[in-house]
Structures are given as structure tokens and as C-alpha cells.
Write an enzyme that holds these catalytic residues in place. Structure first.
Site, PDB file in Angstrom:
ATOM      1  N   GLY A 271       0.840  -1.201   0.000  1.00 43.38           N
ATOM      2  CA  GLY A 271       0.000   0.000   0.000  1.00 43.38           C
ATOM      3  C   GLY A 271       0.867   1.240   0.000  1.00 43.38           C
ATOM      4  O   GLY A 271       2.054   1.189   0.354  1.00 43.38           O
TER       5      GLY A 271
ATOM      6  N   GLN B 233       2.949   9.937   1.781  1.00 39.96           N
ATOM      7  CA  GLN B 233       4.289   9.327   1.773  1.00 39.96           C
ATOM      8  C   GLN B 233       5.134   9.815   0.616  1.00 39.96           C
ATOM      9  O   GLN B 233       6.350   9.635   0.622  1.00 39.96           O
ATOM     10  CB  GLN B 233       4.170   7.794   1.714  1.00 39.96           C
ATOM     11  CG  GLN B 233       3.585   7.203   2.975  1.00 39.96           C
ATOM     12  CD  GLN B 233       3.460   5.703   2.870  1.00 39.96           C
ATOM     13  OE1 GLN B 233       2.491   5.190   2.338  1.00 39.96           O
ATOM     14  NE2 GLN B 233       4.453   4.985   3.359  1.00 39.96           N
TER      15      GLN B 233
ATOM     16  N   CYS C 166       6.483  -0.456   7.392  1.00 37.68           N
ATOM     17  CA  CYS C 166       6.069   0.748   6.666  1.00 37.68           C
ATOM     18  C   CYS C 166       7.224   1.254   5.820  1.00 37.68           C
ATOM     19  O   CYS C 166       8.354   1.344   6.306  1.00 37.68           O
ATOM     20  CB  CYS C 166       5.626   1.825   7.654  1.00 37.68           C
ATOM     21  SG  CYS C 166       5.077   3.333   6.841  1.00 37.68           S
TER      22      CYS C 166
ATOM     23  N   GLU D 293      -3.097   2.932   5.840  1.00 33.28           N
ATOM     24  CA  GLU D 293      -2.979   3.988   4.812  1.00 33.28           C
ATOM     25  C   GLU D 293      -3.795   5.233   5.180  1.00 33.28           C
ATOM     26  O   GLU D 293      -3.346   6.362   4.955  1.00 33.28           O
ATOM     27  CB  GLU D 293      -3.412   3.453   3.439  1.00 33.28           C
ATOM     28  CG  GLU D 293      -2.654   2.240   2.925  1.00 33.28           C
ATOM     29  CD  GLU D 293      -1.147   2.327   3.008  1.00 33.28           C
ATOM     30  OE1 GLU D 293      -0.612   3.450   3.081  1.00 33.28           O
ATOM     31  OE2 GLU D 293      -0.492   1.277   3.029  1.00 33.28           O
TER      32      GLU D 293
ATOM     33  N   HIS E 168      -1.897   7.301   7.466  1.00 37.50           N
ATOM     34  CA  HIS E 168      -0.901   8.140   6.775  1.00 37.50           C
ATOM     35  C   HIS E 168      -1.539   9.446   6.284  1.00 37.50           C
ATOM     36  O   HIS E 168      -0.943  10.513   6.390  1.00 37.50           O
ATOM     37  CB  HIS E 168      -0.321   7.409   5.559  1.00 37.50           C
ATOM     38  CG  HIS E 168       0.834   6.504   5.855  1.00 37.50           C
ATOM     39  ND1 HIS E 168       1.998   6.931   6.459  1.00 37.50           N
ATOM     40  CD2 HIS E 168       1.029   5.192   5.588  1.00 37.50           C
ATOM     41  CE1 HIS E 168       2.839   5.907   6.555  1.00 37.50           C
ATOM     42  NE2 HIS E 168       2.274   4.828   6.037  1.00 37.50           N
TER      43      HIS E 168
HETATM   44  O1  GNR Z   1       4.159  -2.851   2.421  1.00 38.30           O
HETATM   45  C1  GNR Z   1       3.570  -2.712   3.509  1.00 38.30           C
HETATM   46  N1  GNR Z   1       3.285  -3.814   4.250  1.00 38.30           N
HETATM   47  C2  GNR Z   1       2.486  -3.778   5.376  1.00 38.30           C
HETATM   48  C3  GNR Z   1       2.482  -4.903   6.197  1.00 38.30           C
HETATM   49  C4  GNR Z   1       1.698  -4.927   7.331  1.00 38.30           C
HETATM   50  C5  GNR Z   1       0.903  -3.849   7.639  1.00 38.30           C
HETATM   51  C6  GNR Z   1       0.892  -2.732   6.835  1.00 38.30           C
HETATM   52  C7  GNR Z   1       1.674  -2.691   5.698  1.00 38.30           C
HETATM   53  S1  GNR Z   1       1.642  -1.307   4.652  1.00 38.30           S
HETATM   54  C8  GNR Z   1       3.249  -1.355   3.998  1.00 38.30           C
HETATM   55  C9  GNR Z   1       3.438  -0.289   2.923  1.00 38.30           C
HETATM   56  C10 GNR Z   1       3.283   1.065   3.552  1.00 38.30           C
HETATM   57  O2  GNR Z   1       4.081   1.556   4.308  1.00 38.30           O
HETATM   58  N2  GNR Z   1       2.196   1.716   3.284  1.00 38.30           N
HETATM   59  O3  GNR Z   1       1.956   2.916   3.853  1.00 38.30           O
HETATM   60 NI    NI Z   2       3.114   2.897   5.699  1.00 34.40          NI
END
Ligand code: GNR
Ligand code: NI
Length: 148
Positions: A26, A31, A71, A114, A117
Site C-alpha cells: 500500500g 508518503q 512501513c 494507509e 498516513h
Molecule cells: O508494504 C507494507 N506492508 C504492510 C504490512 C503490514 C501492515 C501494513 C503494511 S503497509 C506497507 C506499505 C506502507 O508503508 N504503506 O503505507
Molecule cells: Ni506505511
């Protein structure tokens, strides 16, 4: 009907590319330093089922689950976070059409991560003060290492 602009459509396409390159599931516009409420996600094995959410909102939530989160904005850090087990999301698609999605499991975790964020929050904000200090120390160490 609320409108989704070409700017948001182009941004979503760029964000999807960035997310695939970073191997994330995601990405939120904050970001990539954009102040619009755009989220892209893809939880499929084949990395070929992108989901787009414009102005996503949680309209219902229930239960709780704990998942080890990571993240892209906090590289190398992983921690257990408790969130709602099920959420109902209302959002617009890229054509500006409203839709609702009932999510559970990792999909529910990811969309909550997300939307946080978009509201300027990251998962480490949920950790205990002690764990947060450990995370901040590790991040500072990584940053120093990256500079030399
Ligand atoms: O790639 C991502 N993996 C993830 C794993 C567990 C819980 C949330 C995430 S989101 C993250 C990508 C990201 O930082 N999105 O903001
Ligand atoms: Ni994230």
C-alpha cells in the site's frame, strides 16, 4: 458526484509504480509528500490487482486483530499493532464513483494503516513510549549509517 481530477488519476498511477518498485502492499499520497487523499494498494500474489481509494473513510468498524506491521516510511522497523478486525470503507474510484468495501484480515489492516498516513499518523505512534524510543534510536542509527 464528487469529482476526481486528472491530477489525482496521474498521481495514483505514479504512486502505484512507486509502490510496486518498493515492494509494498500500500502507499498513501502523504508518503510521497502530496497533500491529497489518495491511497493505492495491491495485496494480490501476482501484483496485478491494484486498488485505488480517493477520499477513503472508515464508516464502520468492529472487532480487533493484531498484525506485525512494517512501513515504507519507517524502513526496517516491524512491530505488532492492534487494529479493528473488520472495517467498512467508503471511497471514490478513479472515475469519481463512490463505492463501499467491507474488509477484514490484512486488507483491513492495510487500509487502516494507509488512512492513518493521510491523517499524518504512522504505526509507530501506537507503540508504548519505551518501544517508540527504541524505534527512534534505531532510525537515527540508520540515518547516520546512510550518511557515511
Ligand atoms: O508494504 C507494507 N506492508 C504492510 C504490512 C503490514 C501492515 C501494513 C503494511 S503497509 C506497507 C506499505 C506502507 O508503508 N504503506 O503505507
Ligand atoms: Ni506505511
Amino acid at each position: 458526484m464528487e469529482s476526481v481530477t486528472d491530477y489525482e488519476r496521474q498521481l495514483a498511477a505514479d504512486m502505484l509504480e512507486t509502490m510496486y518498485e518498493a515492494r509494498g502492499i500500500g502507499l498513501a499520497a502523504t508518503q510521497v509528500n502530496k497533500g491529497v487523499r489518495v491511497v493505492v494498494m495491491d495485496l494480490s500474489e501476482g501484483r496485478d490487482e491494484p486498488r485505488f481509494f480517493i477520499n477513503p473513510e472508515i464508516v464502520d468498524r468492529s472487532g480487533s486483530q493484531t498484525c506485525e506491521e512494517g512501513c515504507l516510511s519507517v524502513p526496517g522497523i516491524y512491530a505488532e499493532v492492534e487494529r479493528a478486525e473488520k472495517v467498512t470503507i467508503r471511497a471514490l474510484d478513479l472515475d469519481g464513483e463512490a463505492f463501499e468495501l467491507e474488509a477484514d484480515g490484512l486488507l483491513a489492516v492495510c487500509i487502516q494503516h494507509e488512512i492513518d498516513h493521510l491523517d499524518g499518523k504512522v504505526f509507530v505512534d501506537y507503540l508504548s513510549p519505551l518501544k517508540r524510543r527504541m524505534v527512534e534510536k534505531r532510525l537515527r542509527k540508520q540515518q547516520r549509517a546512510a550518511k557515511v
